[in-house]
Design an enzyme around this catalytic site. Structure first.
Site, PDB file in Angstrom:
ATOM      1  N   TYR A 115       7.663  -1.542  -9.383  1.00 43.61           N
ATOM      2  CA  TYR A 115       7.220  -0.835 -10.626  1.00 43.61           C
ATOM      3  C   TYR A 115       8.684  -0.833 -11.786  1.00 43.61           C
ATOM      4  O   TYR A 115       9.674  -0.869 -11.110  1.00 43.61           O
ATOM      5  CB  TYR A 115       6.931   0.502 -10.529  1.00 43.61           C
ATOM      6  CG  TYR A 115       5.558   0.376  -9.934  1.00 43.61           C
ATOM      7  CD1 TYR A 115       4.447   0.118 -10.422  1.00 43.61           C
ATOM      8  CD2 TYR A 115       5.315   1.016  -8.522  1.00 43.61           C
ATOM      9  CE1 TYR A 115       3.042   0.193 -10.128  1.00 43.61           C
ATOM     10  CE2 TYR A 115       4.255   1.144  -7.990  1.00 43.61           C
ATOM     11  CZ  TYR A 115       2.798   0.741  -8.819  1.00 43.61           C
ATOM     12  OH  TYR A 115       1.715   0.951  -7.948  1.00 43.61           O
ATOM     13  N   ILE A 135     -11.353  -8.064   0.819  1.00 42.09           N
ATOM     14  CA  ILE A 135     -11.365  -9.121   1.854  1.00 42.09           C
ATOM     15  C   ILE A 135     -11.609  -8.221   3.219  1.00 42.09           C
ATOM     16  O   ILE A 135     -10.800  -7.502   3.434  1.00 42.09           O
ATOM     17  CB  ILE A 135     -10.286  -9.825   1.884  1.00 42.09           C
ATOM     18  CG1 ILE A 135     -10.197 -10.912   0.517  1.00 42.09           C
ATOM     19  CG2 ILE A 135     -10.011 -10.928   2.988  1.00 42.09           C
ATOM     20  CD1 ILE A 135      -8.816 -10.700  -0.092  1.00 42.09           C
ATOM     21  N   GLN A 140       7.362  -5.301  -3.767  1.00 41.99           N
ATOM     22  CA  GLN A 140       6.562  -4.946  -4.645  1.00 41.99           C
ATOM     23  C   GLN A 140       7.334  -3.893  -5.664  1.00 41.99           C
ATOM     24  O   GLN A 140       7.872  -3.043  -5.148  1.00 41.99           O
ATOM     25  CB  GLN A 140       5.384  -4.228  -4.440  1.00 41.99           C
ATOM     26  CG  GLN A 140       4.402  -3.379  -5.271  1.00 41.99           C
ATOM     27  CD  GLN A 140       4.685  -2.136  -6.012  1.00 41.99           C
ATOM     28  OE1 GLN A 140       5.148  -1.275  -4.967  1.00 41.99           O
ATOM     29  NE2 GLN A 140       4.358  -1.631  -7.042  1.00 41.99           N
ATOM     30  N   THR A 157       4.185  -5.077 -10.039  1.00 34.53           N
ATOM     31  CA  THR A 157       2.667  -4.381 -10.471  1.00 34.53           C
ATOM     32  C   THR A 157       2.643  -4.173 -11.991  1.00 34.53           C
ATOM     33  O   THR A 157       3.594  -3.534 -12.534  1.00 34.53           O
ATOM     34  CB  THR A 157       2.537  -3.334  -9.578  1.00 34.53           C
ATOM     35  OG1 THR A 157       2.482  -3.529  -8.190  1.00 34.53           O
ATOM     36  CG2 THR A 157       1.016  -2.742  -9.971  1.00 34.53           C
ATOM     37  N   HIS A 172      -6.258  -3.713  -8.350  1.00 34.53           N
ATOM     38  CA  HIS A 172      -5.624  -2.550  -7.646  1.00 34.53           C
ATOM     39  C   HIS A 172      -6.298  -1.858  -6.551  1.00 34.53           C
ATOM     40  O   HIS A 172      -6.588  -0.531  -6.505  1.00 34.53           O
ATOM     41  CB  HIS A 172      -4.917  -1.253  -8.656  1.00 34.53           C
ATOM     42  CG  HIS A 172      -3.672  -0.930  -8.078  1.00 34.53           C
ATOM     43  ND1 HIS A 172      -2.561  -1.111  -8.851  1.00 34.53           N
ATOM     44  CD2 HIS A 172      -3.305   0.273  -7.468  1.00 34.53           C
ATOM     45  CE1 HIS A 172      -1.681  -0.376  -8.203  1.00 34.53           C
ATOM     46  NE2 HIS A 172      -2.076   0.601  -7.412  1.00 34.53           N
ATOM     47  N   THR A 203       0.670  -1.216  -0.036  1.00 30.83           N
ATOM     48  CA  THR A 203       0.162  -0.185   0.103  1.00 30.83           C
ATOM     49  C   THR A 203       0.804   1.180   0.012  1.00 30.83           C
ATOM     50  O   THR A 203       1.851   1.297   0.642  1.00 30.83           O
ATOM     51  CB  THR A 203      -0.981  -0.062   1.238  1.00 30.83           C
ATOM     52  OG1 THR A 203      -0.240  -0.023   2.601  1.00 30.83           O
ATOM     53  CG2 THR A 203      -1.922  -1.152   1.134  1.00 30.83           C
TER      54      THR A 203
END
Length: 354
Positions: A129, A283, A127, A155, A249, A78
């Protein structure tokens, strides 16, 4: 207030966070249809519990990419969690370690990859990019394995940033006291108001050949985050990745797409157990986790609820969120007649008729 379920943490965060910060975390793209659909789709799935199956000892442990975790929930990447709590990433990874689950560090972090790794002794992924300046991506990838990260999560659904109306309305910008530590190299070139925009640095020309290029840089497992179709799932397998996170996303990119739980089965069937499949989006309770497992997910990841936990009480708040989900999953498994995660299968669920 009593924090009994994840909705309680959401209500607290909405009340206490500044409006522009709340809107940044809570907002979706355009009409927020996809964001809301992620939540609503779980309500269409009904459980078919079995009885008289001896559930006196329920074991929720599982493995992801060869690492054991205590239950099949992880923390999704996040952006900028430190707006909710100082050093939000450090607090989150400590909570993940305490709960013995997976934490995915975000590229858009206000703590560096080194700072996060320094406090993690468990299952920590990063994560990624792919930047326009490929050498920046290459240097970052080369650092990650030596820091102890266990996997790269690439991502793939952000060639451009989605239209997030509330951020435009609020003229959202990174608070002056925070920095995006993984973007310091870009600040050296030009002052971008301390917040490099996605479209400034992320490369829209990224294609499947770049996955092959990443594969040549590292032997870490590569997981693609943002797959929503069987066609792309098949291509992911063909390009040698080790996992897929079915993700839209959080509804923040392309509005009008299906909920992730709606396409999960399609992706699982396409990969035919050749790689692991995970899912995020919507979720909020233990039964949601159970439904995702029944539809073939190896593990689920949560994003916004972690932000709410941070806003409530930092590391302890995140642990509270995770403990509630774990307890709810235990109850849901037991009441459905399942003792272990590996027993859960498609026969447990059915989609309600519209």
């Amino acid at each position: 207030m009593s924090m009994i379920c994840l909705d309680d943490f959401e209500a607290y965060a909405e009340h206490c966070l500044p409006l522009a910060v709340w809107d940044f975390y809570a907002g979706g793209a355009d009409d927020c249809e996809s964001r809301d659909r992620n939540l609503l789709a779980f309500k269409r799935i009904q459980l078919r519990p079995r009885v008289l199956r001896d559930v006196s000892a329920v074991d929720m442990r599982t493995t992801i990419q060869g690492t054991e975790i205590s239950f099949p929930v992880g923390i999704a990447p996040t952006g900028i969690p430190s707006m909710a709590w100082p050093e939000g990433e450090v607090s989150s990874v400590k909570a993940a370690d305490a709960m013995k689950i997976c934490y995915i560090a975000s590229t858009y972090a206000t703590c560096s990859a080194e700072e996060i790794a320094a406090v993690s002794s468990g299952c920590c992924w990063f994560q990624l990019y792919i930047f326009k300046r490929r050498q920046v991506t290459e240097q970052l990838v080369q650092r990650l394995k030596s820091l102890g990260y266990k996997a790269l999560v690439v991502t793939v659904d952000v060639p451009y940033i989605g239209k997030r109306r509330k951020d435009t309305l609020n003229k959202f910008n990174l608070p002056a006291h925070l920095e995006l530590k993984n973007f310091e190299v870009f600040k050296k070139d030009k002052d971008r108001g301390n917040f490099p925009l996605y479209n400034d640095v992320i490369d829209p020309s990224v294609s499947w050949k770049d996955i092959k290029w990443l594969r040549s840089l590292t032997d870490l497992p590569i997981i693609l985050k943002g797959i929503l179709t069987k066609e792309d799932a098949e291509l992911a397998v063909r390009h040698g990745v080790q996992g897929i996170i079915v993700s839209n996303h959080g509804g923040r990119q392309l509005d009008g797409v299906q909920a992730t739980i709606e396409v999960l089965s399609e992706v699982v069937e396409a990969v035919r157990s050749r790689i692991e499949v995970y899912v995020d989006g919507g979720i909020r309770r233990g039964t949601d986790v159970l439904k995702a497992l029944a539809l073939g997910a190896k593990c689920v990841f949560i994003g916004r609820p972690v932000i709410w936990g941070l806003a409530y009480q930092g590391e302890e708040g995140v642990k509270n969120v995770l403990q509630i989900l774990k307890a709810e999953l235990h109850t849901a498994m037991a009441l459905s007649g399942y003792k272990t995660v590996s027993e859960i299968d498609r026969t447990l669920v059915q989609f309600a008729k519209l």
